[in-house]
Design a protein around this motif. Structure first.
Motif, PDB file in Angstrom:
ATOM      1  N   PRO A 530       0.829  -1.213   0.000  1.00  0.00           N
ATOM      2  CA  PRO A 530       0.000   0.000   0.000  1.00  0.00           C
ATOM      3  C   PRO A 530       0.860   1.259   0.000  1.00  0.00           C
ATOM      4  CG  PRO A 530       0.073  -0.942   2.184  1.00  0.00           C
ATOM      5  CD  PRO A 530       0.831  -1.885   1.311  1.00  0.00           C
ATOM      6  N   ARG A 531       0.241   2.370  -0.398  1.00  0.00           N
ATOM      7  CA  ARG A 531       0.940   3.651  -0.338  1.00  0.00           C
ATOM      8  C   ARG A 531       0.074   4.667   0.390  1.00  0.00           C
ATOM      9  NH1 ARG A 531      -0.514   7.478  -4.403  1.00  0.00           N
ATOM     10  NH2 ARG A 531      -2.004   6.639  -5.940  1.00  0.00           N
ATOM     11  N   THR A 532       0.730   5.594   1.055  1.00  0.00           N
ATOM     12  CA  THR A 532       0.033   6.610   1.847  1.00  0.00           C
ATOM     13  C   THR A 532      -0.401   7.762   0.959  1.00  0.00           C
ATOM     14  OG1 THR A 532       1.278   6.034   3.828  1.00  0.00           O
ATOM     15  CG2 THR A 532       0.270   8.215   3.784  1.00  0.00           C
ATOM     16  N   VAL A 533      -1.598   8.241   1.215  1.00  0.00           N
ATOM     17  CA  VAL A 533      -2.109   9.442   0.548  1.00  0.00           C
ATOM     18  C   VAL A 533      -2.019  10.583   1.554  1.00  0.00           C
ATOM     19  CG1 VAL A 533      -4.085  10.512  -0.576  1.00  0.00           C
ATOM     20  CG2 VAL A 533      -3.676   8.052  -0.841  1.00  0.00           C
ATOM     21  N   PRO A 534      -1.066  11.500   1.410  1.00  0.00           N
ATOM     22  CA  PRO A 534      -0.932  12.584   2.398  1.00  0.00           C
ATOM     23  C   PRO A 534      -2.166  13.486   2.370  1.00  0.00           C
ATOM     24  CG  PRO A 534       1.020  12.421   0.982  1.00  0.00           C
ATOM     25  CD  PRO A 534      -0.043  11.588   0.359  1.00  0.00           C
ATOM     26  N   THR A 535      -2.621  13.868   3.549  1.00  0.00           N
ATOM     27  CA  THR A 535      -3.734  14.816   3.624  1.00  0.00           C
ATOM     28  C   THR A 535      -3.253  16.234   3.888  1.00  0.00           C
ATOM     29  OG1 THR A 535      -4.012  14.420   5.996  1.00  0.00           O
ATOM     30  CG2 THR A 535      -5.295  13.042   4.488  1.00  0.00           C
ATOM     31  N   ASN A 536      -2.084  16.360   4.524  1.00  0.00           N
ATOM     32  CA  ASN A 536      -1.534  17.689   4.841  1.00  0.00           C
ATOM     33  C   ASN A 536      -2.563  18.567   5.557  1.00  0.00           C
ATOM     34  OD1 ASN A 536       0.985  17.138   3.526  1.00  0.00           O
ATOM     35  ND2 ASN A 536      -0.052  17.446   1.573  1.00  0.00           N
ATOM     36  N   LEU A 537      -3.349  17.944   6.417  1.00  0.00           N
ATOM     37  CA  LEU A 537      -4.377  18.664   7.150  1.00  0.00           C
ATOM     38  C   LEU A 537      -3.919  18.819   8.588  1.00  0.00           C
ATOM     39  CD1 LEU A 537      -7.228  19.857   6.805  1.00  0.00           C
ATOM     40  CD2 LEU A 537      -8.138  17.662   7.561  1.00  0.00           C
ATOM     41  N   THR A 538      -3.901  20.060   9.059  1.00  0.00           N
ATOM     42  CA  THR A 538      -3.437  20.337  10.416  1.00  0.00           C
ATOM     43  C   THR A 538      -4.465  21.183  11.154  1.00  0.00           C
ATOM     44  OG1 THR A 538      -2.242  22.336   9.773  1.00  0.00           O
ATOM     45  CG2 THR A 538      -1.025  20.252   9.700  1.00  0.00           C
ATOM     46  N   TRP A 539      -4.296  21.227  12.470  1.00  0.00           N
ATOM     47  CA  TRP A 539      -5.128  22.079  13.299  1.00  0.00           C
ATOM     48  C   TRP A 539      -4.242  22.785  14.315  1.00  0.00           C
ATOM     49  CZ3 TRP A 539      -5.452  21.513  18.596  1.00  0.00           C
ATOM     50  CH2 TRP A 539      -4.952  20.332  19.130  1.00  0.00           C
ATOM     51  N   THR A 540      -4.708  23.912  14.802  1.00  0.00           N
ATOM     52  CA  THR A 540      -4.006  24.647  15.856  1.00  0.00           C
ATOM     53  C   THR A 540      -5.018  25.094  16.897  1.00  0.00           C
ATOM     54  OG1 THR A 540      -4.260  26.802  14.787  1.00  0.00           O
ATOM     55  CG2 THR A 540      -2.292  25.524  14.225  1.00  0.00           C
ATOM     56  N   ASN A 541      -4.524  25.356  18.091  1.00  0.00           N
ATOM     57  CA  ASN A 541      -5.385  25.926  19.118  1.00  0.00           C
ATOM     58  C   ASN A 541      -5.849  27.321  18.701  1.00  0.00           C
ATOM     59  OD1 ASN A 541      -5.355  23.954  21.268  1.00  0.00           O
ATOM     60  ND2 ASN A 541      -3.185  24.443  21.512  1.00  0.00           N
ATOM     61  N   ALA A 542      -7.049  27.675  19.144  1.00  0.00           N
ATOM     62  CA  ALA A 542      -7.518  29.040  18.919  1.00  0.00           C
ATOM     63  C   ALA A 542      -6.613  30.016  19.658  1.00  0.00           C
ATOM     64  CB  ALA A 542      -8.961  29.179  19.403  1.00  0.00           C
ATOM     65  N   ARG A 543      -6.393  31.165  19.072  1.00  0.00           N
ATOM     66  CA  ARG A 543      -5.536  32.165  19.710  1.00  0.00           C
ATOM     67  C   ARG A 543      -6.201  32.709  20.969  1.00  0.00           C
ATOM     68  NH1 ARG A 543      -4.772  33.466  14.210  1.00  0.00           N
ATOM     69  NH2 ARG A 543      -2.620  33.145  13.545  1.00  0.00           N
ATOM     70  N   SER A 544      -5.371  33.042  21.933  1.00  0.00           N
ATOM     71  CA  SER A 544      -5.880  33.588  23.189  1.00  0.00           C
ATOM     72  C   SER A 544      -6.575  34.924  22.957  1.00  0.00           C
ATOM     73  CB  SER A 544      -4.724  33.769  24.171  1.00  0.00           C
ATOM     74  OG  SER A 544      -5.142  34.507  25.290  1.00  0.00           O
ATOM     75  N   ARG A 545      -7.640  35.159  23.703  1.00  0.00           N
ATOM     76  CA  ARG A 545      -8.347  36.434  23.628  1.00  0.00           C
ATOM     77  C   ARG A 545      -7.805  37.435  24.628  1.00  0.00           C
ATOM     78  NH1 ARG A 545     -12.427  32.630  23.831  1.00  0.00           N
ATOM     79  NH2 ARG A 545     -13.623  32.328  21.928  1.00  0.00           N
ATOM     80  N   GLY A 546      -6.720  37.117  25.252  1.00  0.00           N
ATOM     81  CA  GLY A 546      -6.237  37.993  26.312  1.00  0.00           C
ATOM     82  C   GLY A 546      -6.911  37.625  27.621  1.00  0.00           C
ATOM     83  N   ARG A 547      -7.084  38.616  28.475  1.00  0.00           N
ATOM     84  CA  ARG A 547      -7.664  38.340  29.784  1.00  0.00           C
ATOM     85  C   ARG A 547      -9.188  38.243  29.693  1.00  0.00           C
ATOM     86  NH1 ARG A 547      -5.955  41.647  35.054  1.00  0.00           N
ATOM     87  NH2 ARG A 547      -4.222  40.194  34.819  1.00  0.00           N
ATOM     88  N   VAL A 548      -9.734  37.204  30.336  1.00  0.00           N
ATOM     89  CA  VAL A 548     -11.174  37.015  30.450  1.00  0.00           C
ATOM     90  C   VAL A 548     -11.493  36.856  31.931  1.00  0.00           C
ATOM     91  CG1 VAL A 548     -13.128  35.518  29.899  1.00  0.00           C
ATOM     92  CG2 VAL A 548     -11.356  35.913  28.184  1.00  0.00           C
ATOM     93  N   VAL A 549     -12.513  37.567  32.386  1.00  0.00           N
ATOM     94  CA  VAL A 549     -12.947  37.478  33.774  1.00  0.00           C
ATOM     95  C   VAL A 549     -14.346  36.860  33.783  1.00  0.00           C
ATOM     96  CG1 VAL A 549     -13.476  38.715  35.888  1.00  0.00           C
ATOM     97  CG2 VAL A 549     -11.578  39.479  34.435  1.00  0.00           C
ATOM     98  N   VAL A 550     -14.443  35.671  34.384  1.00  0.00           N
ATOM     99  CA  VAL A 550     -15.738  35.006  34.510  1.00  0.00           C
ATOM    100  C   VAL A 550     -16.312  35.390  35.871  1.00  0.00           C
ATOM    101  CG1 VAL A 550     -16.966  32.819  34.512  1.00  0.00           C
ATOM    102  CG2 VAL A 550     -14.927  33.103  33.074  1.00  0.00           C
ATOM    103  N   ARG A 551     -17.369  36.178  35.863  1.00  0.00           N
ATOM    104  CA  ARG A 551     -17.990  36.644  37.102  1.00  0.00           C
ATOM    105  C   ARG A 551     -19.056  35.630  37.522  1.00  0.00           C
ATOM    106  NH1 ARG A 551     -18.135  42.665  37.132  1.00  0.00           N
ATOM    107  NH2 ARG A 551     -15.968  42.120  37.613  1.00  0.00           N
ATOM    108  N   ALA A 552     -18.736  34.827  38.510  1.00  0.00           N
ATOM    109  CA  ALA A 552     -19.573  33.694  38.894  1.00  0.00           C
ATOM    110  C   ALA A 552     -20.396  34.013  40.124  1.00  0.00           C
ATOM    111  CB  ALA A 552     -18.703  32.468  39.164  1.00  0.00           C
TER     112      ALA A 552
END
Length: 698
Positions: A530-552
């Motif tokens: 068999p031979r591999t079919v490259p997908t070249n598909l990647t993912w990354t984490n979403a970029r940080s939004r900076g500071r977030v304050v969750v008021r609970a």
């Protein structure tokens, strides 16, 4: 209890143990992997017989009381359960589903020859010999205790109790009566019932949770039984129970736990391994598959492109015979339906809209006029591509596989389980051939006594020329020549020797595409490298939004016994850095959770999410989030869908045009630091006041 009154045999943790008659430390006779149950003694107290799952089905085994002489008595694909020695020690009665439903059999110990004593569609099991060895009592249909004469086959009913569940009859020492277990009053957890030992239609005592196993006679009046998690002795004449205390020492393996570090903050690309349901185009030049919560379409040698770019759930891409269209399932209109994308114009069309029914696992007919699909119950349907008219072809089966058409369009094949009996789910995953015109079905074994790998995307898949089928058994790919009706014209041939899943054919029936550990692979239908079919598909984490304050309004940190009120949870760069009193003047984006309870995201360790045929779609992620669950590993599902982080709308920003939406602010992934949990651990924090819509990620 052994007939000599010296030892008690019991099964605990799937292990066979012997305990002194008056209690004490148990001695184990079998290893951890035997998964034994229902041990009983030979009349001379020298040998025990039990059922064991050691070889992949329940078989009868014997072992001497000193731990030597382990011997397997039965074999084959069927189950052999609940053995019991005859009073003379020459025979063993047991139940088996070999005839097609559970019946009572007798095994001659010396010759190994088995004889069927009785078998009806009622399901008969848990036999018990009369003291003189002439009769067997057993459970029938769950609600009766029947008795059969071994020599002549004469049969009678000893007790019947509709609306209850009966278990484990045992003759009294004089052979004149039976004691059995009865469960009545409800099905947990909806209603708690009562489990009792019965004689003469009345309970021997009340107030205990009796376990449904045979009693052992210590004398004509005293018996040994199990209840409330304990071994106990009682008298038929009344009085209180006496516990038989024992200990069973087990060794717990100790060692370091190497948790794989999880990176929630870096933006480095990561290869996508969660590829599912790949299908090769008829011309063999393109592949469609699901990944990053989209249908990805890829020309071989080029990066994949997402089909929709939306956040709705979608699955099961299928090429039209001319390669101009893709059918797939999505819940963009509310529930899972079949949609068709015209690949030239980019236009989508909703094909099905069935009240109360999902439409998944679609496959085009060879002439392109119809699509076969499954609903969430496992029923097989076809839909007319031009008119949308739906016709049910075959009744529901338990989580069947994706349909596939014969070349002439007269037969649809799919993977379906054929149980051995109605008592348990044991059976084999076979190839079900359904006549499209008549709806008549017949089962074909992929191999003798073997199951298809899964009933999802692992076949059968009919070659476009109609001459062969491909399927996966034992994690490798097989191809078999077939007749026009799908019956085998030869023996299956092994094509791969690596872990294989989700095969599909090229239009010329010469090549097969499949999945191997997250890779796409191509192999000639005749075999080869068999031979591999490259997908070249990647993912990354979403970029940080900076500071977030969750008021609970309230917060539970995962370790405390009490809730904290009116706090600000500070998240910097995706990590919780502090928990402060509300309104401390911190800058950043504020998430208002004052009407909710913010908790660390819980992990559900066992659920059957998105198994073949299920129709939850996008709704299931939202339901999990509404209950505070952010991660679910379903161990019963295919490996590529094992982990789901519901706290993200998708796994991140993809390359190869695999884009995604950022996570909603009502659910914030965080690593809990010392300031809030007094230890470092990974978690997701969620506020149940506003759960976001979540889509499938692999």
């Amino acid at each position: 209890m052994s007939p000599d009154g010296r030892q008690v045999a019991l099964d605990l943790l799937g292990v066979l143990w012997l305990v002194p008659a008056r209690g004490g430390q148990a001695r184990r006779l079998t290893g951890d992997l035997f998964d034994i149950a229902m041990p009983t003694w030979s009349p001379d107290s020298s040998t025990l017989v039990f059922q064991s799952y050691r070889e992949g089905s329940f078989d009868l085994w014997t072992i001497r009381a000193d731990g030597t002489g382990l011997r397997r008595l039965t074999s084959g694909p069927f189950d052999h359960r609940e053995p019991v020695f005859s009073p003379d020690g020459e025979k063993i009665a047991y139940s088996s589903d070999a005839p097609g439903s559970y019946g009572i059999h007798v095994l001659d110990v010396a010759s190994g020859r088995a004889t069927l004593v009785t078998e009806t569609p009622d399901e008969e099991y848990e036999p018990a010999w009369s003291p003189d060895g002439s009769k067997l009592a057993f459970v029938a249909a769950g609600t009766r205790i029947d008795v059969v004469t071994v020599a002549g086959g004469a049969r009678s009913t000893f007790a019947t109790e509709p609306g209850t569940v009966l278990h484990s009859p045992m003759w009294t020492p004089d052979g004149g009566d039976l004691v059995y277990a009865r469960y009545s009053g409800g099905v947990p957890p909806v209603a708690v019932g009562v489990a009792e030992l019965m004689r003469g239609g009345k309970p021997l005592f009340t107030g205990e949770d009796v376990f449904p196993f045979r009693v052992s006679w210590l004398s004509a009046d005293e018996y040994l039984y199990t209840a409330d998690g304990a071994l106990r002795r009682r008298s038929l004449s009344g009085g209180t129970a006496t516990d038989v205390p024992f200990t069973a020492p087990v060794t717990v393996a100790k060692g370091p736990v190497h948790a794989r570090p999880r990176d929630f903050t870096s933006t480095k690309p990561n290869p996508v391994l969660g590829i599912g349901s790949p299908v090769l185009s008829p011309d063999g030049r393109r592949v469609a598959f699901r990944a990053l919560n989209d249908i990805q379409v890829m020309e071989l040698g080029r990066p994949p492109r997402p089909l929709t770019g939306d956040g709705w759930w979608k699955s099961d891409p299928a090429w039209s015979p001319d390669g101009a269209k893709l059918a797939y399932s999505t819940d963009r209109a509310g529930t899972l339906d079949l949609w068709i994308r015209d690949l030239k114009t980019g236009q989508d069309r909703q094909l099905t809209n069935l009240p109360d029914l999902a439409a998944v696992s679609g496959t085009w007919s060879p002439d392109g006029a119809e699509i076969a699909f499954l609903d969430q119950t496992g029923a097989l349907h076809t839909v007319d591509v031009a008119t949308g008219a739906v016709r049910q072809i075959f009744t529901a089966t338990f989580e069947p596989g994706r349909p596939t058409w014969s070349a002439d369009g007269k037969v649809i094949a799919l993977a379906a389980v054929k149980p051995f009996s109605s008592r348990y789910r044991e059976g084999l995953s076979k190839i079900l051939l359904v006549n499209v015109a008549t709806g008549q079905g017949r089962y074909v074994d992929p191999m003798p006594d073997r199951s298809l790998q899964t009933r999802g995307d692992d076949g059968p898949v009919w070659s476009p020329d109609g001459r062969r089928m491909a399927f996966v058994v034992a994690s490798v790919l097989w191809v078999v020549d077939v007749h026009a009706d799908g019956t085998f014209a030869g023996k299956p041939r092994q094509i791969t020797d690596e872990v294989t899943a989700a095969p599909s054919w090229s239009g010329d029936s010469r090549t097969l595409l499949y999945l191997n550990n997250g890779r796409l692979r191509l192999v000639a239908a005749s075999g080869g490298k068999p031979r591999t079919v490259p997908t070249n598909l990647t993912w990354t984490n979403a970029r940080s939004r900076g500071r977030v304050v969750v008021r609970a309004g309230r917060m539970w940190d995962g370790t405390s016994r009490t809730l904290r009120s009116d706090v600000d949870i500070v998240v910097d760069g995706g990590r919780v850095t502090a928990v402060e009193p509300a309104g401390s003047g911190l800058d950043g984006t504020v998430v208002d959770a004052r009407d909710g309870v913010v908790v660390p995201g819980m992990i559900d360790m066992h659920n059957h999410r998105q198994m073949q045929g299920y129709g939850y779609g996008d709704r299931q992620g939202r339901l999990w989030l509404s209950l505070g669950f952010t991660t679910t590993p379903p161990p019963a599902a295919r490996p590529t869908t094992w982990w789901r982080n519901a706290s993200r709308s998708s796994p991140g920003r993809g390359s190869g045009r695999g884009t995604s939406r950022p996570a909603r602010l009502s659910t914030v992934r965080a690593s809990i630091t010392t300031s809030c949990a007094r230890r470092s651990t990974s978690a997701s924090w969620s506020s149940n006041s506003s759960a976001p819509r979540s889509s499938t990620t692999n």
